[in-house]
Design a protein around this motif. Structure first.
Motif, mmCIF file in Angstrom:
data_model
loop_
_atom_site.group_PDB
_atom_site.id
_atom_site.type_symbol
_atom_site.label_atom_id
_atom_site.label_comp_id
_atom_site.label_asym_id
_atom_site.label_seq_id
_atom_site.Cartn_x
_atom_site.Cartn_y
_atom_site.Cartn_z
ATOM 1 N N ALA A 177 -36.293 12.095 36.170
ATOM 2 C CA ALA A 177 -36.573 11.538 34.844
ATOM 3 C C ALA A 177 -37.101 12.576 33.851
ATOM 4 C CB ALA A 177 -37.530 10.361 34.950
ATOM 5 N N PRO A 178 -37.992 13.495 34.260
ATOM 6 C CA PRO A 178 -38.431 14.489 33.279
ATOM 7 C C PRO A 178 -37.288 15.336 32.725
ATOM 8 C CG PRO A 178 -39.952 14.439 35.106
ATOM 9 C CD PRO A 178 -38.785 13.569 35.484
ATOM 10 N N ARG A 213 -44.234 11.895 28.885
ATOM 11 C CA ARG A 213 -43.634 13.231 28.765
ATOM 12 C C ARG A 213 -42.734 13.300 27.522
ATOM 13 N NH1 ARG A 213 -44.719 16.046 33.431
ATOM 14 N NH2 ARG A 213 -45.458 14.739 35.139
ATOM 15 N N THR A 214 -42.034 12.219 27.235
ATOM 16 C CA THR A 214 -41.213 12.152 26.021
ATOM 17 C C THR A 214 -42.111 12.227 24.792
ATOM 18 O OG1 THR A 214 -39.524 10.860 27.162
ATOM 19 C CG2 THR A 214 -39.532 10.753 24.751
ATOM 20 N N LEU A 247 -45.427 2.328 25.027
ATOM 21 C CA LEU A 247 -46.456 2.935 25.871
ATOM 22 C C LEU A 247 -47.715 2.060 25.910
ATOM 23 C CD1 LEU A 247 -45.939 6.637 24.829
ATOM 24 C CD2 LEU A 247 -45.999 5.834 27.200
ATOM 25 N N LEU A 248 -48.110 1.544 24.763
ATOM 26 C CA LEU A 248 -49.291 0.691 24.675
ATOM 27 C C LEU A 248 -49.107 -0.585 25.495
ATOM 28 C CD1 LEU A 248 -52.052 -0.041 23.483
ATOM 29 C CD2 LEU A 248 -50.861 -0.799 21.406
ATOM 30 N N ASP A 249 -47.973 -1.238 25.328
ATOM 31 C CA ASP A 249 -47.720 -2.484 26.062
ATOM 32 C C ASP A 249 -47.633 -2.248 27.568
ATOM 33 O OD1 ASP A 249 -47.777 -3.915 23.716
ATOM 34 O OD2 ASP A 249 -45.600 -3.911 23.466
ATOM 35 N N ARG A 298 -44.428 5.008 36.785
ATOM 36 C CA ARG A 298 -43.305 5.951 36.606
ATOM 37 C C ARG A 298 -42.761 5.878 35.180
ATOM 38 N NH1 ARG A 298 -40.745 4.977 42.418
ATOM 39 N NH2 ARG A 298 -41.716 6.757 43.466
ATOM 40 N N ALA A 299 -42.619 4.672 34.667
ATOM 41 C CA ALA A 299 -42.131 4.521 33.291
ATOM 42 C C ALA A 299 -43.113 5.151 32.307
ATOM 43 C CB ALA A 299 -41.916 3.040 32.966
#
Length: 183
Positions: free
Chosen positions: A86-87, A35-36, A120-122, A28-29
């Motif tokens: 969230a979106p 999307r951000t 995002l990578l982590d 979800r995160a």
């Protein structure tokens, strides 16, 4: 020969459920942040100095949209639903981020983008580990794809910052407000 069934103990079941919950939270995160990422890439296209940079940003936004769809599919495969609130919040936050960055120099805006990509990578790496321990090869494959994509974007942002540092041709031009404020 009689067959014996392996029955999970309550502790094993609870541990698996906790790891699945952690995986769902990460997916979800990742969905929200992806999307951000797409929104920010679209906003940055207005700052692209060249058509090549503009095309890269447009392709990044389109790829982020595809990754978000894949993340939503992964959530559904785990009987979880993608977050619908969230979106909407993400759109507001991306717009607020863009407005706030208007007063920042371009390099600060790129550093903020780098923070997002690093997160995002982590998270993709952690998701890969969770999915691997849960025996979910499709989610592992998705997490590996995300890891590759975000690694590439991190490298691209490092190159943009290197160009800024060297005073070379900028990939991103300052917005009119950034020009006024010295960006």
């Amino acid at each position: 020969m009689p067959m014996t069934a392996t029955i999970a103990t309550p502790t094993e079941t609870t541990d698996r459920q906790l790891r699945i919950s952690a995986l769902v939270a990460q997916l979800r995160a990742l969905d929200h942040l992806t999307r951000t990422e797409a929104r920010i890439a679209r906003l940055r296209t207005a700052q692209a100095r060249t058509s090549t940079v503009r095309r890269e940003l447009e392709q990044n936004a389109a790829a982020a949209d595809r990754r978000a769809a894949e993340l939503a599919d992964a959530l559904r495969s785990l009987d979880a639903v993608p977050d619908v609130v969230a979106p909407l919040v993400g759109r507001v936050l991306a717009l607020a981020k863009a407005v706030a960055e208007q007063a920042q120099p371009v390099d600060e805006a790129v550093l903020a983008d780098l923070v997002l990509e690093q997160e995002l990578l982590d998270r993709a790496r952690y998701t890969r580990e969770l999915a691997g321990h849960l025996g979910l090869p499709a989610v592992v494959a998705l997490a590996e794809k995300l890891t590759d994509a975000h690694s590439e974007t991190v490298e691209w942002l490092h190159a943009v910052l290197a160009q800024e540092a060297a005073g070379g041709p900028r990939a991103l031009e300052p917005t009119p407000v950034q020009r006024i404020t010295g960006g």
